[in-house]
Every structure is written in structure tokens, then in C-alpha cells.
Design a protein around this motif. Structure first.
Motif, PDB file in Angstrom:
ATOM      1  N   PHE A 150      17.842 -25.867 -12.713  1.00 44.51           N
ATOM      2  CA  PHE A 150      18.194 -26.293 -14.060  1.00 44.51           C
ATOM      3  C   PHE A 150      18.995 -25.226 -14.805  1.00 44.51           C
ATOM      4  N   ASN A 151      18.799 -23.972 -14.397  1.00 42.48           N
ATOM      5  CA  ASN A 151      19.533 -22.886 -15.048  1.00 42.48           C
ATOM      6  C   ASN A 151      21.042 -23.072 -14.971  1.00 42.48           C
ATOM      7  N   ALA A 152      21.468 -23.776 -13.913  1.00 39.78           N
ATOM      8  CA  ALA A 152      22.897 -23.997 -13.739  1.00 39.78           C
ATOM      9  C   ALA A 152      23.483 -24.748 -14.927  1.00 39.78           C
ATOM     10  N   THR A 153      22.648 -25.538 -15.608  1.00 40.78           N
ATOM     11  CA  THR A 153      23.171 -26.331 -16.723  1.00 40.78           C
ATOM     12  C   THR A 153      23.706 -25.441 -17.844  1.00 40.78           C
ATOM     13  N   PHE A 154      23.237 -24.174 -17.876  1.00 42.05           N
ATOM     14  CA  PHE A 154      23.724 -23.296 -18.938  1.00 42.05           C
ATOM     15  C   PHE A 154      25.170 -22.890 -18.716  1.00 42.05           C
ATOM     16  N   VAL A 155      25.517 -22.723 -17.440  1.00 36.19           N
ATOM     17  CA  VAL A 155      26.915 -22.419 -17.135  1.00 36.19           C
ATOM     18  C   VAL A 155      27.765 -23.602 -17.586  1.00 36.19           C
ATOM     19  N   TRP A 156      27.279 -24.791 -17.207  1.00 35.65           N
ATOM     20  CA  TRP A 156      27.981 -26.014 -17.573  1.00 35.65           C
ATOM     21  C   TRP A 156      28.009 -26.176 -19.098  1.00 35.65           C
ATOM     22  N   GLY A 157      26.856 -25.911 -19.739  1.00 36.20           N
ATOM     23  CA  GLY A 157      26.725 -26.116 -21.179  1.00 36.20           C
ATOM     24  C   GLY A 157      27.671 -25.227 -21.967  1.00 36.20           C
ATOM     25  N   THR A 158      27.704 -23.943 -21.646  1.00 35.37           N
ATOM     26  CA  THR A 158      28.568 -23.044 -22.421  1.00 35.37           C
ATOM     27  C   THR A 158      30.031 -23.372 -22.168  1.00 35.37           C
ATOM     28  N   LYS A 159      30.325 -23.696 -20.921  1.00 33.86           N
ATOM     29  CA  LYS A 159      31.719 -24.044 -20.625  1.00 33.86           C
ATOM     30  C   LYS A 159      32.102 -25.303 -21.429  1.00 33.86           C
ATOM     31  N   THR A 160      31.222 -26.284 -21.427  1.00 37.02           N
ATOM     32  CA  THR A 160      31.484 -27.534 -22.147  1.00 37.02           C
ATOM     33  C   THR A 160      31.704 -27.264 -23.635  1.00 37.02           C
ATOM     34  N   LEU A 161      30.847 -26.424 -24.210  1.00 33.23           N
ATOM     35  CA  LEU A 161      30.987 -26.123 -25.635  1.00 33.23           C
ATOM     36  C   LEU A 161      32.305 -25.431 -25.923  1.00 33.23           C
ATOM     37  N   PHE A 162      32.632 -24.450 -25.086  1.00 35.12           N
ATOM     38  CA  PHE A 162      33.848 -23.681 -25.364  1.00 35.12           C
ATOM     39  C   PHE A 162      35.119 -24.485 -25.103  1.00 35.12           C
ATOM     40  N   GLU A 163      35.014 -25.450 -24.207  1.00 31.63           N
ATOM     41  CA  GLU A 163      36.168 -26.325 -23.992  1.00 31.63           C
ATOM     42  C   GLU A 163      36.534 -27.050 -25.274  1.00 31.63           C
ATOM     43  N   ARG A 164      35.500 -27.308 -26.056  1.00 32.10           N
ATOM     44  CA  ARG A 164      35.721 -28.071 -27.273  1.00 32.10           C
ATOM     45  C   ARG A 164      36.315 -27.220 -28.394  1.00 32.10           C
ATOM     46  N   LEU A 165      36.399 -25.920 -28.120  1.00 29.59           N
ATOM     47  CA  LEU A 165      37.096 -25.057 -29.085  1.00 29.59           C
ATOM     48  C   LEU A 165      38.607 -25.154 -28.893  1.00 29.59           C
ATOM     49  N   GLU A 166      38.969 -25.699 -27.721  1.00 32.18           N
ATOM     50  CA  GLU A 166      40.408 -25.800 -27.440  1.00 32.18           C
ATOM     51  C   GLU A 166      40.892 -27.199 -27.797  1.00 32.18           C
ATOM     52  N   PHE A 211      30.538 -21.572  -8.347  1.00 31.77           N
ATOM     53  CA  PHE A 211      31.491 -21.965  -7.305  1.00 31.77           C
ATOM     54  C   PHE A 211      32.133 -23.302  -7.624  1.00 31.77           C
ATOM     55  N   LEU A 212      31.346 -24.196  -8.210  1.00 39.41           N
ATOM     56  CA  LEU A 212      31.901 -25.501  -8.558  1.00 39.41           C
ATOM     57  C   LEU A 212      32.957 -25.360  -9.649  1.00 39.41           C
ATOM     58  N   LEU A 213      32.685 -24.447 -10.563  1.00 41.54           N
ATOM     59  CA  LEU A 213      33.652 -24.230 -11.640  1.00 41.54           C
ATOM     60  C   LEU A 213      34.945 -23.646 -11.079  1.00 41.54           C
ATOM     61  N   ASP A 214      34.774 -22.581 -10.323  1.00 34.52           N
ATOM     62  CA  ASP A 214      35.947 -21.892  -9.810  1.00 34.52           C
ATOM     63  C   ASP A 214      35.510 -20.951  -8.695  1.00 34.52           C
ATOM     64  N   TRP A 215      35.815 -21.281  -7.459  1.00 32.62           N
ATOM     65  CA  TRP A 215      35.231 -20.510  -6.356  1.00 32.62           C
ATOM     66  C   TRP A 215      35.784 -19.099  -6.274  1.00 32.62           C
ATOM     67  N   VAL A 274      33.964 -17.742 -20.461  1.00 32.46           N
ATOM     68  CA  VAL A 274      32.667 -17.719 -21.143  1.00 32.46           C
ATOM     69  C   VAL A 274      31.582 -18.307 -20.245  1.00 32.46           C
ATOM     70  N   GLY A 275      31.914 -19.429 -19.627  1.00 33.01           N
ATOM     71  CA  GLY A 275      30.958 -20.055 -18.694  1.00 33.01           C
ATOM     72  C   GLY A 275      30.580 -19.072 -17.610  1.00 33.01           C
ATOM     73  N   PHE A 276      31.572 -18.366 -17.117  1.00 32.80           N
ATOM     74  CA  PHE A 276      31.339 -17.421 -16.035  1.00 32.80           C
ATOM     75  C   PHE A 276      30.506 -16.231 -16.461  1.00 32.80           C
ATOM     76  N   LEU A 277      30.856 -15.711 -17.632  1.00 38.48           N
ATOM     77  CA  LEU A 277      30.086 -14.547 -18.084  1.00 38.48           C
ATOM     78  C   LEU A 277      28.629 -14.934 -18.326  1.00 38.48           C
ATOM     79  N   THR A 278      28.419 -16.154 -18.880  1.00 33.96           N
ATOM     80  CA  THR A 278      27.042 -16.637 -19.039  1.00 33.96           C
ATOM     81  C   THR A 278      26.352 -16.656 -17.684  1.00 33.96           C
ATOM     82  N   GLY A 279      27.060 -17.226 -16.722  1.00 35.27           N
ATOM     83  CA  GLY A 279      26.502 -17.306 -15.365  1.00 35.27           C
ATOM     84  C   GLY A 279      26.176 -15.932 -14.828  1.00 35.27           C
ATOM     85  N   MET A 280      27.113 -14.997 -15.031  1.00 43.85           N
ATOM     86  CA  MET A 280      26.937 -13.643 -14.496  1.00 43.85           C
ATOM     87  C   MET A 280      25.712 -12.970 -15.108  1.00 43.85           C
ATOM     88  N   ILE A 281      25.634 -13.089 -16.440  1.00 44.83           N
ATOM     89  CA  ILE A 281      24.514 -12.424 -17.125  1.00 44.83           C
ATOM     90  C   ILE A 281      23.200 -13.054 -16.678  1.00 44.83           C
TER      91      ILE A 281
END
Ligand code: ADP
Length: 617
Positions: free
Chosen positions: A35-51, A197-201, A317-324
Motif C-alpha cells: 500500500f505504501n506504493a500509493t504514496f508515490v502515486w499520490g504525490t505524483k498525482t497531486l503535483f501533476e495537477r499543479l501543471e 519502476f512503473l513511473l520511470d524505470w 516529487v513522486g520519486f523523491l517521496t519514493g526515495m525517502i
């Protein structure tokens, strides 16, 4: 790995009993991890909406991993986003109530779900761990109590407290935290890495470049912790033994002014414990900074790569969330390793105790010994604790209802004779029989059930007077207990206690005088109604006034029983039918009191030293 396997082998039979909760806990743990993976997805989704992109569905899936399942995931993502779209704010679109609620609730909902699953998993696994450790401790006590006296002679009290408290305690920590994390964290890593990896391998590859290096500090810290844990266990054992030694002997310590000496013994142990504590702390806390440093290198590489390739901010942002988030579970795995290393030392101790066989064991088809009819016999018994023979060719017959006195200088083997009769040890040669049956063939319960022991060390349990007496016979009624106390000359003083028979005696019965304690012990022997009475220096620790009180009770207890009486004070042996005199494990004289006095041998010599002469006999 070998350590983990040993812990698993040892713990599995206990954990398996609660398989339902175990399976549920594991499943939920896996779900939590993924379920933790959803945070990578979640932050990416949120930040996409800033664009300012027209529709979420137009977001390019750069470097996407191809494949049918990936397409399915994308379709799922798009479907979720289509629903979420109305609920989430977007740059350039005026906020509606729905979006304010959505914006506020988006991350809390993810966190709530994640925490809820995490909690449920820990609850189930924690439950399994609590009850498994309860069973292990109970089994450890059962095992220890089934071991023979030689085991206890060879150990300090601290060994037992360490085994139960810390040995099982370390396993408890390992099962409670270690197992839950060992399930959750690898799946967290798996989920996060998969999401990345799904986001960007390519980005994912660079990001986790340094993760494998984390194994190095984890490995070295684990090794160090196991070494430190071993020292901590040894010192802990010494500490526990010393505590018992000091606080059960406060009278002597105060009387001899030994407080400072004891304090220095404590100081030495605590100094060592503090030192190993620091070593353990250093090892534990050096591990995390190293892992964090590695994770920051990973983040640095991602940042460089993003600038170099001009990837989008949401991805970064999604990636850095994932990394942290990724290095958190790695750190936790390092922590689990610590639990496992410590538990491996504890499990080692438990395995050794569980693997010890009692030196005095029941035969497979042990017979219940019927109540004494004829008598007991030592037939050419030899015995030694080690190399030195302690009893040699002991040949003694004791018909039912007779009384045998055993005398001899200290170290002659008197207590050993009693220990053999109670089957604390088995003879090295020869045999002991009751009504012709070898006591090695009898069940221990039926053998010891025939005997009541009153010895110089008076044991009072931290229970009520009534319970202390009932130890002699667990199903004794209150009437039995009172009758026994009356017979033991104890009824009167018991009645005078604040709550009579229900008065709690405290450890070692500190509220009572020596004579009173011994009379309770005699009442315990009375209530047992055992045909064989063993008196092992029963009055040796009492002063003459207390002895007189107790002797009357003992005389009554001896009536109609077969008695073995070990005594240093020879005057207590006048009523014996026969007395044997032991010297270095051999019977050197045997006969009645008057007869031995007349013979003017070893017995008479001992008697003279105590001021007893033939004429006074
Ligand atoms: P007594 O009761 O006559 O004083 P014991 O039966 O206690 O003598 O001891 C006889 C001998 O056995 C002594 O030399 C003593 O040191 C030795 N001994 C007693 N108990 C043990 C033990 N648990 N382990 C080793 N030796 C022992």
C-alpha cells in the motif's frame, strides 16, 4: 541466516498454534507494504495537477515499462483519476467545496488506510507473539522443574531469571517487532520499487543504485550486536544472582557491615553493563546515519538526472517521496536484524535448556508405588557427585514403622543419603528398594508422595499460612489444615496472627520466628500423611527454646511412621530404634543409642564432645 533459521525452528511450533491470526497478520502486513506504493502515486498525482495540463489522461507515461499488465495498470490509474478528478483541486481551475474537501482529505485517506492496515497487522502478529511467548515461558518452567538437582547445583539463580526474563524476552521483542517488520518492510520496499519502476524505470534504477550498499552496515552492526548481547547476558546473569544473594541475606550483610562490599560488587557489574550498553547503542545508532547518507546519494543522483534529462516536476516529487520512503524500511530492516541477533543469543540459551535431559528420569513405564507395607532398603549403594566417592557400600534395612538415626561428621554423606532416598540422584552402584521394588522403576510422584521432608532450611512460600500448610497435600481441606497445625503445636500462634490462617506470610516468612516457621513446615509434613518421614537436621538451626517447642511436634509426627532422622545433636536420637554412624561415606557403627554409648566407639566419642555420657543416656 543460520541464526534466523534457528529462531524460526525454535519458535515455529509455538507460533503455528495460532495460525489463523498469524496468516491474517501476514496478509495484512503484505497489504500494508504494498500500500505504501500509493504514496508515490499520490504525490505524483497531486503535483501533476499543479501543471496546467488539460486532462490527467493526457499525462505522458515517459519511459513506461511496456507490457499488457502495465497497460492494465494505466487503465486502472486512469479510471481512478477520472473519479478523483472532480474531487481534487487543479491549478487554473476555481476551487469548489468538493475539491476543498477532496484536497484536504486525499492524503489523510491514504494515511488512514495505510495505518489501519498496519495496525491490524501488528495487532494480529502481536497477539500471536504474546501468546507464543507465554507458551514458551511456561514450557521453559516445566522443563526446568523437570530437571534434576545436579542441574540446579551447577547453576546460579541468575541463570534461570536470565533464561526466562531475557532469553524469552528477546524472543518476544523479535516476534513482536521483528516478525511484523520482516513481513511489512520487504513488501514496502517491493511496492515502492515497483511503483518507481512503473513511473520511470531509468529514474528508478538510478535512485536505488545505492540501496544494496545498505546491507554492509546492517551486516557489521548485526555481528557486533550479537557479541555485545552475549556479554550483556553473562553480566545480567551475575547481576540477577547477586541481587538475590544480597537481598535475601540482608541480616548477615547488615550484621557484618558488608553493605559497602556488596555495593562494590554491584558497581563492577553495572560498570560493565553500562559499557556494553554503550557499545550496543553505538552500533545501533551508527547504522541509520550510514543508511540515510546512502539514501541522500540516491536522491542526489535523481536530482542530477532529472535536471539532465529535463523530466517533469511531478515525477521528481513522486520519486523523491519514493526515495525517502524507501530508505525507511531499509532502516527498519536493519533494526529487525538487531532484534534477530539478540534473540539468537536468547534462543541459544533456551535451546540449551530445552535440550538438557534430567539425569534422574522416570523409566518409560514407571509404576505407581503402592503405600509402604514392608520397609525400605539400601543395598550396597555407592554414590559420587564427581570422581570422589561420597557413599560406599551402604547397606541399610529399615522395616516399616522403625526409626533410623543417621549421624556422622560434616561431609560424611548424611544429606546425600537423604537425597538418594528422595531420588534427587541415582546411586552409582547398588539399589534402593521400597517393599522390594527398585525406586528407579517407580514414578517420581508416587515415590516422593510417600515421603515428608522436614529439613534445616525451612521453606515458607509467599502465600497464606493455610496455603503454606496445604503445600503438603494440595487437596487438603481447611479441617485437615487445622488438624495438622494443632498436631504441630502451631494452631495457637497461627490463631494469634492478624488474619489467622489467612495471614499472608511474605517471602521466607519473615514475620515469623524460626521455631514458628519450622512448626508450619511440620504441619505441612503432617497434612501430607506420608508413611516415610525424613528429618534432615530439622532442629539444627533453632535455639534451645525453639527446639523444645518443635521437638514435641516432631515426636508426635514420628508416631507410626518410618523415620530417617539425620541429626547433628545426638540427644535428639534417643528415641531411634537404630542409629548408623557414617564416616567418609561408610557405615562404621550401627546399633541402638544405649548400645552405641556402651560400645565406646565413634558414636560415644561424638556424644562426649556434646556433653553426653553413658550415665546421662
Ligand atoms: P553431610 O550431610 O554428612 O554433611 P553431605 O552428604 O552433604 O554430607 O556431603 C558429602 C560429600 O559430598 C561432601 O564431601 C560434600 O562436599 C560432597 N557434596 C555434597 N553435595 C554435593 C554436590 N551437589 N556436588 C558435589 N559434591 C557434593
Amino acid at each position: 541466516m543460520e541464526n534466523i533459521r534457528q529462531i524460526f525452528d525454535f519458535g515455529w511450533p509455538y507460533v503455528r498454534r495460532y495460525w489463523g491470526r498469524l496468516a491474517l497478520g501476514i496478509l495484512l502486513g503484505v497489504a500494508f507494504g504494498l500500500f505504501n506504493a500509493t504514496f508515490v502515486w499520490g504525490t505524483k498525482t497531486l503535483f501533476e495537477r499543479l501543471e496546467p495540463v488539460e486532462s490527467t489522461m493526457d499525462v505522458p507515461h515517459t519511459n513506461a515499462v511496456p507490457g499488457a499488465w502495465k497497460a492494465k495498470l494505466n487503465a486502472l490509474n486512469d479510471r481512478v483519476l477520472a473519479v478523483a478528478d472532480g474531487w481534487l483541486p487543479r491549478v487554473g481551475v476555481p476551487l469548489e467545496t468538493k475539491q476543498i474537501i477532496g484536497g484536504l482529505m486525499f492524503l489523510p485517506i491514504l494515511v488512514f488506510l495505510r495505518s489501519g492496515i498496519g495496525y491490524a497487522s501488528v495487532y494480529c502478529l502481536g497477539w500471536v507473539s504474546e501468546y507464543a511467548v507465554r507458551d514458551i515461558k511456561l514450557d521453559a518452567h516445566k522443563k526446568l522443574q523437570g530437571l534434576s538437582m545436579d542441574y540446579f547445583h551447577a547453576r546460579q539463580l541468575g541463570d534461570h531469571t536470565m533464561l526466562i526474563n531475557r532469553g524469552a524476552g528477546s524472543l518476544h521483542r523479535c516476534l513482536t517487532y521483528g516478525v511484523a517488520d520482516a513481513i511489512k518492510e520487504p513488501f514496502t520496499i517491493l511496492g515502492l520499487v515497483a511503483a518507481m519502476f512503473l513511473l520511470d524505470w531509468e529514474l528508478a534504477l538510478f535512485g536505488i543504485l545505492f540501496a544494496p550498499l545498505s546491507v554492509i552496515p546492517i551486516y557489521f552492526v548485526g555481528r557486533k550486536l550479537r557479541r555485545v548481547a552475549k556479554v550483556a547476558y553473562t553480566k545480567g546473569t551475575e547481576q540477577d544472582s547477586l541481587m538475590v544473594e544480597v537481598y535475601t541475606n540482608m541480616r548477615t550483610i547488615k550484621a557484618y557491615g558488608l553493605e559497602r562490599l556488596q555495593q562494590s560488587r554491584f558497581a563492577e557489574i553495572y560498570q560493565k553493563l553500562a559499557r556494553v550498553g554503550m557499545k550496543s547503542l553505538q552500533a545501533r545508532h551508527l547504522q541509520n546515519p550510514v543508511i540515510e547518507l546512502l539514501s541522500m546519494f540516491g536522491a542526489g543522483v535523481i536530482i542530477l538526472f532529472v535536471f539532465h534529462t529535463g523530466k517533469s516536476t511531478p515525477q521528481l516529487v513522486g520519486f523523491l517521496t519514493g526515495m525517502i520512503m524507501l530508505y525507511q524500511p531499509i532502516k527498519k530492516l536493519g533494526g529487525i536484524n538487531q532484534y534477530y541477533q539478540e534473540a539468537s543469543v536468547g534462543v541459544g540459551m533456551l535451546r540449551t535448556a530445552f535440550g538438557t535431559e534430567p539425569s534422574v528420569a522416570e523409566v518409560t513405564e514407571a509404576k505407581a508405588l503402592p503405600r509402604l507395607r514392608e520397609g525400605l532398603k539400601f543395598e550396597v549403594v555407592d554414590f559420587s557427585y564427581g570422581d570422589e566417592p561420597v557413599l560406599r557400600g551402604l547397606d541399610v534395612e529399615l522395616p516399616k514403622g522403625t526409626k533410623l538415626g543417621v549421624v556422622g561428621e560434616s561431609g560424611a554423606g548424611k544429606s546425600t543419603l537423604v537425597s538418594l532416598l528422595l531420588r534427587f540422584y541415582d546411586p552409582t552402584a547398588g539399589s534402593i528398594t521400597i517393599d522390594g521394588a527398585d525406586i528407579r522403576e517407580a514414578s517420581l510422584e508416587s515415590l516422593r508422595g510417600q515421603m515428608a521432608l522436614v529439613s534445616q532450611e525451612i521453606v515458607i512460600f509467599n502465600q497464606s499460612v493455610a496455603d503454606n500448610i496445604a503445600c503438603g497435600k494440595l487437596d487438603a481441606t481447611r479441617e485437615d489444615i487445622i488438624a495438622a497445625a494443632k498436631a504441630a503445636n502451631a494452631h495457637e500462634f497461627i490463631e494469634g496472627l492478624p488474619e489467622g490462617y489467612d495471614t499472608h506470610l511474605g517471602e521466607q516468612g519473615t514475620r515469623l520466628s524460626g521455631g514458628q516457621r519450622q512448626r508450619i513446615a511440620i504441619a505441612r509434613a503432617f497434612v501430607r500423611e506420608a508413611p516415610i518421614l525424613i528429618l534432615d537436621e530439622a532442629t539444627a538451626s533453632l535455639d534451645s527454646k525453639a527446639e523444645a517447642e518443635v521437638q514435641g511436634a516432631i515426636d508426635r509426627l514420628e508416631e507410626g511412621r518410618t523415620v530417617v532422622c539425620v541429626a547433628h545433636r545426638l540427644s535428639t536420637l534417643r528415641g531411634m530404634d537404630r542409629i548408623i554412624v557414617l564416616e567418609a561415606g561408610r557405615v562404621v557403627e550401627t546399633g541402638g543409642f544405649a548400645e552405641l554409648m556402651e560400645r565406646n566407639g565413634a558414636f560415644a566419642a561424638m556424644a562426649r564432645k556434646q556433653g553426653i555420657t553413658s550415665s546421662s543416656a
